[in-house]
Scaffold this motif. Sequence first.
Motif, PDB file in Angstrom:
ATOM      1  N   LEU A   1     -48.809  29.563   7.856  1.00  0.00           N
ATOM      2  CA  LEU A   1     -47.942  30.052   8.922  1.00  0.00           C
ATOM      3  C   LEU A   1     -46.976  28.969   9.407  1.00  0.00           C
ATOM      4  O   LEU A   1     -45.817  29.248   9.722  1.00  0.00           O
ATOM      5  CB  LEU A   1     -48.795  30.556  10.087  1.00  0.00           C
TER       6      LEU A   1
ATOM      7  N   ARG B   1     -43.872  30.253   7.363  1.00  0.00           N
ATOM      8  CA  ARG B   1     -43.307  31.125   8.394  1.00  0.00           C
ATOM      9  C   ARG B   1     -42.654  30.344   9.529  1.00  0.00           C
ATOM     10  O   ARG B   1     -42.086  30.946  10.446  1.00  0.00           O
ATOM     11  CB  ARG B   1     -44.416  32.036   8.952  1.00  0.00           C
TER      12      ARG B   1
ATOM     13  N   TRP C   1     -48.351  39.578   3.266  1.00  0.00           N
ATOM     14  CA  TRP C   1     -47.516  38.724   2.420  1.00  0.00           C
ATOM     15  C   TRP C   1     -46.041  39.104   2.497  1.00  0.00           C
ATOM     16  O   TRP C   1     -45.172  38.254   2.665  1.00  0.00           O
ATOM     17  CB  TRP C   1     -48.029  38.821   0.988  1.00  0.00           C
ATOM     18  N   ARG C   2     -45.742  40.402   2.428  1.00  0.00           N
ATOM     19  CA  ARG C   2     -44.360  40.849   2.274  1.00  0.00           C
ATOM     20  C   ARG C   2     -43.636  41.100   3.595  1.00  0.00           C
ATOM     21  O   ARG C   2     -42.410  41.117   3.620  1.00  0.00           O
ATOM     22  CB  ARG C   2     -44.327  42.132   1.434  1.00  0.00           C
TER      23      ARG C   2
ATOM     24  N   ASP D   1     -42.584  39.744   6.988  1.00  0.00           N
ATOM     25  CA  ASP D   1     -42.461  38.479   7.724  1.00  0.00           C
ATOM     26  C   ASP D   1     -42.277  38.758   9.202  1.00  0.00           C
ATOM     27  O   ASP D   1     -41.185  38.605   9.754  1.00  0.00           O
ATOM     28  CB  ASP D   1     -41.297  37.669   7.167  1.00  0.00           C
ATOM     29  N   ASN D   2     -43.363  39.179   9.819  1.00  0.00           N
ATOM     30  CA  ASN D   2     -43.341  39.482  11.254  1.00  0.00           C
ATOM     31  C   ASN D   2     -44.685  39.051  11.838  1.00  0.00           C
ATOM     32  O   ASN D   2     -45.736  39.432  11.311  1.00  0.00           O
ATOM     33  CB  ASN D   2     -43.101  40.969  11.481  1.00  0.00           C
TER      34      ASN D   2
ATOM     35  N   SER E   1     -48.253  40.762  10.885  1.00  0.00           N
ATOM     36  CA  SER E   1     -49.125  39.876  10.118  1.00  0.00           C
ATOM     37  C   SER E   1     -50.463  39.687  10.819  1.00  0.00           C
ATOM     38  O   SER E   1     -51.525  39.682  10.182  1.00  0.00           O
ATOM     39  CB  SER E   1     -48.447  38.521   9.921  1.00  0.00           C
TER      40      SER E   1
ATOM     41  N   GLY F   1     -47.032  28.699  -0.195  1.00  0.00           N
ATOM     42  CA  GLY F   1     -46.720  30.113  -0.402  1.00  0.00           C
ATOM     43  C   GLY F   1     -47.534  30.747  -1.518  1.00  0.00           C
ATOM     44  O   GLY F   1     -47.649  31.980  -1.585  1.00  0.00           O
TER      45      GLY F   1
ATOM     46  N   GLN G   1     -50.834  33.610  -0.986  1.00  0.00           N
ATOM     47  CA  GLN G   1     -50.914  35.066  -0.945  1.00  0.00           C
ATOM     48  C   GLN G   1     -51.240  35.702  -2.302  1.00  0.00           C
ATOM     49  O   GLN G   1     -52.170  36.521  -2.388  1.00  0.00           O
ATOM     50  CB  GLN G   1     -49.619  35.641  -0.358  1.00  0.00           C
TER      51      GLN G   1
END
Length: 448
Positions: A292, A296, A349-350, A352-353, A357, A420, A423
């Motif tokens: 994260l 992220r 994974w897909r 991005d929030n 998540s 990355g 995932q």
Amino acid sequence: MGLEAGQLSSPADQSHGLPLNDLSKSGIEELAPVETAPSNAVAVSEATEITFPIAMKLSSACFAFVTAGINDGSFGSLVPYILAGYDIGTGSVAIIYGVTFAGWVVAAIIGGYVRVYAGSGGALVLGALVQLLAQVLRVWKPPFALFCISFFLIALGQAFQDSNSNTFVATVKGAHRWLGLIHASYSIGLLIGPFVATAIATSGSGRWPLYYSFPLGLGVVNLVLVTWAFRDDIALRRSVIGAGGEAVKSSDTVWKETKATLQKKVVWLLSMFYFFYLGAAFTAGGWLVEYLVTVRNIKLSTAGYIPTAFYGGTVLGRLLLPEPTYRFGERRMLLLYAVLCCALEVVFWRVDNLISSTVAIALMGFLLGPNFATGMSVASKLIPKEIHASALGLIFVVAQAGAAIFPAITGVVAANAGVGTLQPMLIGVLIAMGLSWALVPKFDDKNE
């Protein structure tokens, strides 16, 4: 460790509350201790009912699992601070996972001897004592080599407590519920660990080692409680009496149990299920914060608390799902959970929030929650009772291999290709977990 470590031996005699009937059927002589059993020992027939001594042992097992969960759950939140504090790279984290696995291997090798020579109570007390020593080593930020050794000691102690506790709880009436409870206790520890670790680590520069004073205090309570609750199961002996009345060396007894265990195909199949299950759980919990923060770009002070969503879901799953899992069929329900977990991991994974998540990781923890206890329940049906202790020792060491290998591989790969890669690796391990569960033989279940 169990994620978790949990996340999962017992005495080889009836005075310790474990049914070892008809040992001759598997080529193992029926064993009983040379010494006269203590007057307050719990007989096999009594161990199936919830009496006060049994309730205290269950309470002790729950607290031991909470203590283990707090230790394991904090590691993921502390990884960034450990890397900075010792000025090491992500690849060095593989060393910690490696020595942790070594602790479980050593426990599998010597656990049977400890159990036979000292009784299940002696093994449990030794496990609590070794874990306490490990926390003493950690609290003052020792050199990195000694810090790694503390993880070996933690694994060794947890292995003694986990295997003996699981074997004991499996003999209690309504075992699937009690197994769910003790593993929910572990998840409660996983939930608490990141909160306490992050709060202390963010309170000032270089203060993260002070976190270990918390599990140190819990370790003292764990040692006192397990010593008192299992005091009737502590017995020092060099030999046992065989079915023919002759004295049999304890080492011979351990070897016969081990040989019978290694010949059981179902033990290896269940071991592979736990290998992938703990691999997925420890990889997710151990690398979630680093993922994260790095991928992220979430602040470390915020990301440190995100694992609590995963662990919180696991707590609820272990408390709420054991009963419906048992009623609708343990085999089919765990297969369904595996499919749903793969779908949730793809969402995590897909998308991005942060909110989605967090929800996805919490639901994944919820569905993975009952896996450990359900596996133990199934093991109690498929594995002969006389080799439960040694079988669980083997299952746990293979499980911990997964808990060490997959996070370690993630660390090595991340050092070259980035975090990355976590995932796709997790999705692959979850698929393998579902397939390995499908290979476990069908068992005597009214729902199957």
